[in-house]
Design a protein around this motif. Structure first.
Motif, short mmCIF file in Angstrom:
data_model
loop_
_atom_site.label_atom_id
_atom_site.label_comp_id
_atom_site.label_asym_id
_atom_site.label_seq_id
_atom_site.Cartn_x
_atom_site.Cartn_y
_atom_site.Cartn_z
N LYS A 15 0.83 -1.20 0.00
CA LYS A 15 0.00 0.00 0.00
C LYS A 15 0.87 1.26 0.00
O LYS A 15 0.62 2.22 -0.73
CB LYS A 15 -0.92 0.00 1.23
CG LYS A 15 -2.18 -0.81 1.07
CD LYS A 15 -3.15 -0.11 0.12
CE LYS A 15 -4.47 -0.85 0.03
NZ LYS A 15 -5.37 -0.20 -0.93
N GLU A 16 1.91 1.23 0.82
CA GLU A 16 2.81 2.38 0.89
C GLU A 16 3.55 2.58 -0.43
O GLU A 16 3.70 3.71 -0.91
CB GLU A 16 3.79 2.15 2.04
CG GLU A 16 4.73 3.33 2.28
CD GLU A 16 5.68 3.07 3.42
OE1 GLU A 16 6.61 3.90 3.61
OE2 GLU A 16 5.52 2.04 4.12
N ARG B 149 2.53 1.59 -3.43
CA ARG B 149 1.58 2.02 -4.47
C ARG B 149 1.26 3.50 -4.33
O ARG B 149 1.13 4.22 -5.32
CB ARG B 149 0.31 1.18 -4.39
CG ARG B 149 -0.69 1.46 -5.49
CD ARG B 149 -1.91 0.56 -5.37
NE ARG B 149 -1.55 -0.84 -5.59
CZ ARG B 149 -1.41 -1.40 -6.79
NH1 ARG B 149 -1.60 -0.68 -7.89
NH2 ARG B 149 -1.10 -2.67 -6.91
N ALA B 150 1.13 3.99 -3.11
CA ALA B 150 0.84 5.41 -2.88
C ALA B 150 2.01 6.29 -3.31
O ALA B 150 1.81 7.38 -3.85
CB ALA B 150 0.51 5.64 -1.41
N LYS C 298 2.10 6.28 -7.36
CA LYS C 298 0.78 6.34 -7.98
C LYS C 298 0.81 7.06 -9.33
O LYS C 298 0.23 6.59 -10.32
CB LYS C 298 -0.19 7.03 -7.02
CG LYS C 298 -1.61 7.09 -7.54
CD LYS C 298 -2.53 7.74 -6.53
CE LYS C 298 -3.96 7.79 -7.06
NZ LYS C 298 -4.88 8.45 -6.09
#
Length: 759
Positions: free
Chosen positions: A516-517, A519-520, A523
């Motif tokens: 998640k980190e 991908r953020a 982005k």
């Protein structure tokens, strides 16, 4: 239903021949306006021709003027009648003592027999005698046919040259020569045979070349010795007729037989005629056996098949006894099957030009037809080559585009046929045929022409995995679950947004939080990458699927070098034929023409292949040494070294024109045949009995039917004969004397026996 350009054979044609001269000369666009004789017009109307096709309207008047013609027109446009009708008009009537006055060369046996059939149908009122010379037939019979002095000879080049050399045949009387399917004649490697035949022909002949496709640069065809030819290029915009529908199916190689059964059982109607094209003769035999076991009656034709069997199988199909004909590419050229509805390409052709000839067997003379093609993964690049050659879009049938021409067969139908095939394929004879066909396909792949580098590069980017069911199966809703097929297609096309760590992992796990980190943080890069891929795919689709521009012909310099006159359709502007040269400083700019894909498909000789054959030995220091080194050594790919080369003239003989041909062309078969048939050739005369009686009747005036009139004619002919007897007459007299002697001996033996019994 009346087909455009044709009418029933029993049409009342009295009105045509009772027309006034002013009506005949009027420009009506029909055959009557071409100043043809009554006998030729009668044969045309009895055959069913009503209006000439564009190629016939352009070529027949020019041929009647005596011009040499190079004709290019779409397949099924009436090229055979275009060169036969002026031939009948030029030869007029039968001349027994002159010998052959017209020669027609065809690439295949079937095409030659079809041409002979047209000659008999259209020219039945002219009275010309036609003969066919084909490989595989008895040479002794062909010797007697040539001795009959036919007016027209239809032949294949190899056997005809063999006959010419065996008989030392003189072709001084030939005044009309036709090369039918001319590009195929040169592609088959018959240039030496054609060159030798042309050297035997007189210089004052008229030469006509016809083909469905011709290359832009007619270098090979200049060898035919044309004098001031006229180039006729018609129907360049559409290589295929508009009435022909094309359907392509993506299948796995292992499922091709099942796919063929699906098409024959579910798509093609039972009352329609279908031709199936396979790669090799082993595939033909294998498919023939499979279809017979599945209850589908069929016939088959390939080049090595016995000539009588080929004729029987072709007659079965043409008469409608069987509805399916399995063939190799031997039937891809020029064969006219009037009622053919469908063509199936079991193996996709490697050359786009061959595809045009295959599917051109149907949708002829205004009829409609459908061409189905089974395309495996190793044939995708050739499919792309075909669409680039045709200049057509290449729409794939997907979930978003349901009207595409390239789709797949429903899996449920394939599985049904695969299960029924398992029972048939377990038989030992079928397994042997399948093994032979597989081995033959491996050899075929080695010799198959590779697709272009551009197509091999672009075909990898196309979404073949997302191809959905072909729209043609939408009519089979009761047998095909289309909703289930579309659901499976959507499942195949589904791509999740997250990775396996995000989907399958727990929400508070270390892997999930790390992804998640990551991908953020990236982005924006991910969005840019996706947008770049979409733009690249859209640009590639625009380049691949956009129809190409109309074909461009040669420039002014090329056309003026080869032809003094060019005939084109009226809708084409002559200005578009020529490329204007820019004035100013010469600057090299890399350029590829818009029609390069079409012209590459039409090439007879490829420059790259010809350049590979050329080599230069720098060690030798003289011209003779250069020739010797080139002949003595060559590179062997298997042995990985230079090996000696045999003398290229070994086993060959030199003809009068200086050409080296195989020594098998010259044997003593003709001399042996003459020795055997001395008693049938009376007085060394080559005229048959029919013509001899015609000459006698012509000499004696009108026919007399009384007994004494016939007796007096016989006495006159005996008095006219020379007292010198020929070899045949002497042998015949000796044979009769020997028979009389044997008869008298038998008679004396019987009388002596009878006397003894009486005593």
């Amino acid at each position: 239903m009346e087909v455009p350009g044709f009418e029933a054979g029993d049409t009342n044609d009295e009105a045509i021949f009772n027309m006034k001269p002013s009506q005949k000369s009027r420009k009506t666009g029909g055959f009557q306006s071409m100043n043809l004789s009554i006998t030729v017009l009668k044969g045309i109307t009895k055959r069913g021709y009503k209006q000439p096709t564009p190629i016939q309207r352009k070529t027949i008047p020019l041929i009647l003027e005596g011009r040499d013609i190079v004709g290019m027109a779409r397949t099924g446009s009436g090229k055979t009648a275009a060169f036969l009708i002026p031939m009948f008009e030029k030869l007029k009537s039968r001349q027994a003592k002159t010998g052959a006055r017209a020669l027609i060369l065809s690439p295949t046996r079937e095409l030659a027999l079809q041409t002979l059939k047209f000659i008999k149908e259209i020219g039945r009122f002219v009275g010309l005698k036609a003969a066919v010379i084909l490989g595989g037939d008895s040479m002794e019979d062909q010797f007697s046919v040539i001795h009959g002095n036919p007016d027209v000879i239809v032949a294949t080049p190899g056997r005809f040259l063999h006959i010419c050399i065996e008989m030392e045949l003189k072709l001084n009387c030939v005044e009309y020569v036709v090369f039918d399917e001319a590009d195929r004649l040169f592609e088959m490697g018959l240039s030496e045979q054609l060159g030798e035949i042309l050297t035997r022909l007189p210089d004052a002949r008229q030469t006509v070349l016809f083909s469905a496709t011709l290359p832009k640069v007619l270098v090979e065809f200049s060898k035919a010795g044309l004098s001031d030819p006229v180039l006729i290029r018609l129907d360049l915009e559409s290589k295929l007729p508009e009435e022909l529908k094309l359907c392509f199916f993506t299948v796995r190689h292992e499922e091709k037989v099942a796919a063929l059964l699906v098409l024959l059982k579910s798509v093609v109607k039972k009352d329609q005629q279908t031709v199936v094209f396979a790669a090799t003769k082993y595939h033909v035999e294998y498919l023939h056996t499979i279809l017979e076991q599945m209850g589908l009656e069929n016939a088959y034709i390939y080049s090595d098949l016995d000539p009588s069997a080929r004729k029987i199988n072709a007659a079965k199909f043409s008469l409608g006894k069987v509805k399916i004909l399995i063939v190799t590419d031997v039937a891809a050229r020029g064969i006219d099957i009037p009622q053919l509805d469908n063509v199936i390409n079991f193996n996709f052709p490697a050359k786009p030009k061959l595809f045009v000839h295959r599917v051109g067997r149907c949708a002829r003379a205004g009829r409609s037809g459908t061409a189905y093609s089974l395309v495996a993964s190793n044939e995708y690049a050739h499919l792309l080559d075909l669409h680039l050659f045709l200049g057509r879009p290449m729409p794939l049938a997907t979930t978003t585009n349901a009207d595409g021409a390239i789709g797949r067969i429903p899996q449920s139908l394939l599985e049904d046929q695969m299960s029924s095939l398992l029972i048939v394929e377990n038989r030992s004879d079928v397994q042997n045929l399948q093994t032979t066909a597989d081995n033959g396909y491996k050899q075929y792949l080695r010799s198959r022409q590779a697709a272009s580098a551009e197509s091999n590069r672009n075909v990898k980017d196309l979404p073949w995995s997302s191809v959905s069911v072909h729209p043609i199966f939408g009519k089979l809703v009761e047998r095909v679950n289309l909703e289930g097929e579309h659901f499976m297609d959507r499942m195949k096309a589904y791509r999740p947004q997250g990775t396996i760590f995000e989907i399958c992992g727990k929400n508070k796990s270390q892997e999930y939080l790390a992804m998640k980190e990551k991908r953020a943080a990236h982005k924006q890069k991910i969005l840019d990458h996706r947008r770049e891929l979409e733009e690249k795919m859209a640009a590639k689709e625009q380049n691949l699927f956009q129809p190409a521009a109309k074909l461009q012909t040669s420039n002014e310099e090329d056309i003026s070098r080869g032809f003094s006159d060019v005939v084109v359709p009226k809708r084409m502007r002559m200005d578009s034929l020529y490329t204007r040269k820019r004035k100013g400083r010469d600057v090299f700019v890399p350029y590829a023409s818009e029609d390069r894909h079409a012209e590459e498909g039409l090439l007879v000789n490829n420059f790259q292949k010809e350049a590979k054959r050329a080599e230069l030995e720098l060690v030798a220091d003289s011209e003779q040494a250069l020739k010797m080194t080139k002949q003595m050594k060559r590179w062997d790919r298997k042995k990985k070294k230079m090996v000696n080369v045999e003398d290229p003239r070994k086993g060959k003989i030199r003809t009068e024109s200086g050409v080296w041909i195989p020594a098998t062309y010259k044997t003593n078969r003709y001399a042996d045949w003459k020795e055997k048939t001395k008693k049938t050739i009376i007085g060394g005369d080559d005229i048959d009995d029919e013509d001899r009686s015609a000459n006698r009747n012509a000499f004696s005036g009108r026919k007399r039917y009384t007994h004494w009139a016939k007796h007096n004619e016989k006495v006159k002919t005996k008095q006219m004969k020379s007292e010198m007897k020929s070899t045949g007459q002497i042998l015949k007299a000796r044979e009769i004397a020997e028979r009389k002697k044997q008869r008298s001996k038998k008679k004396t033996k019987r009388t002596t026996k009878r006397k003894k019994t009486q005593k």
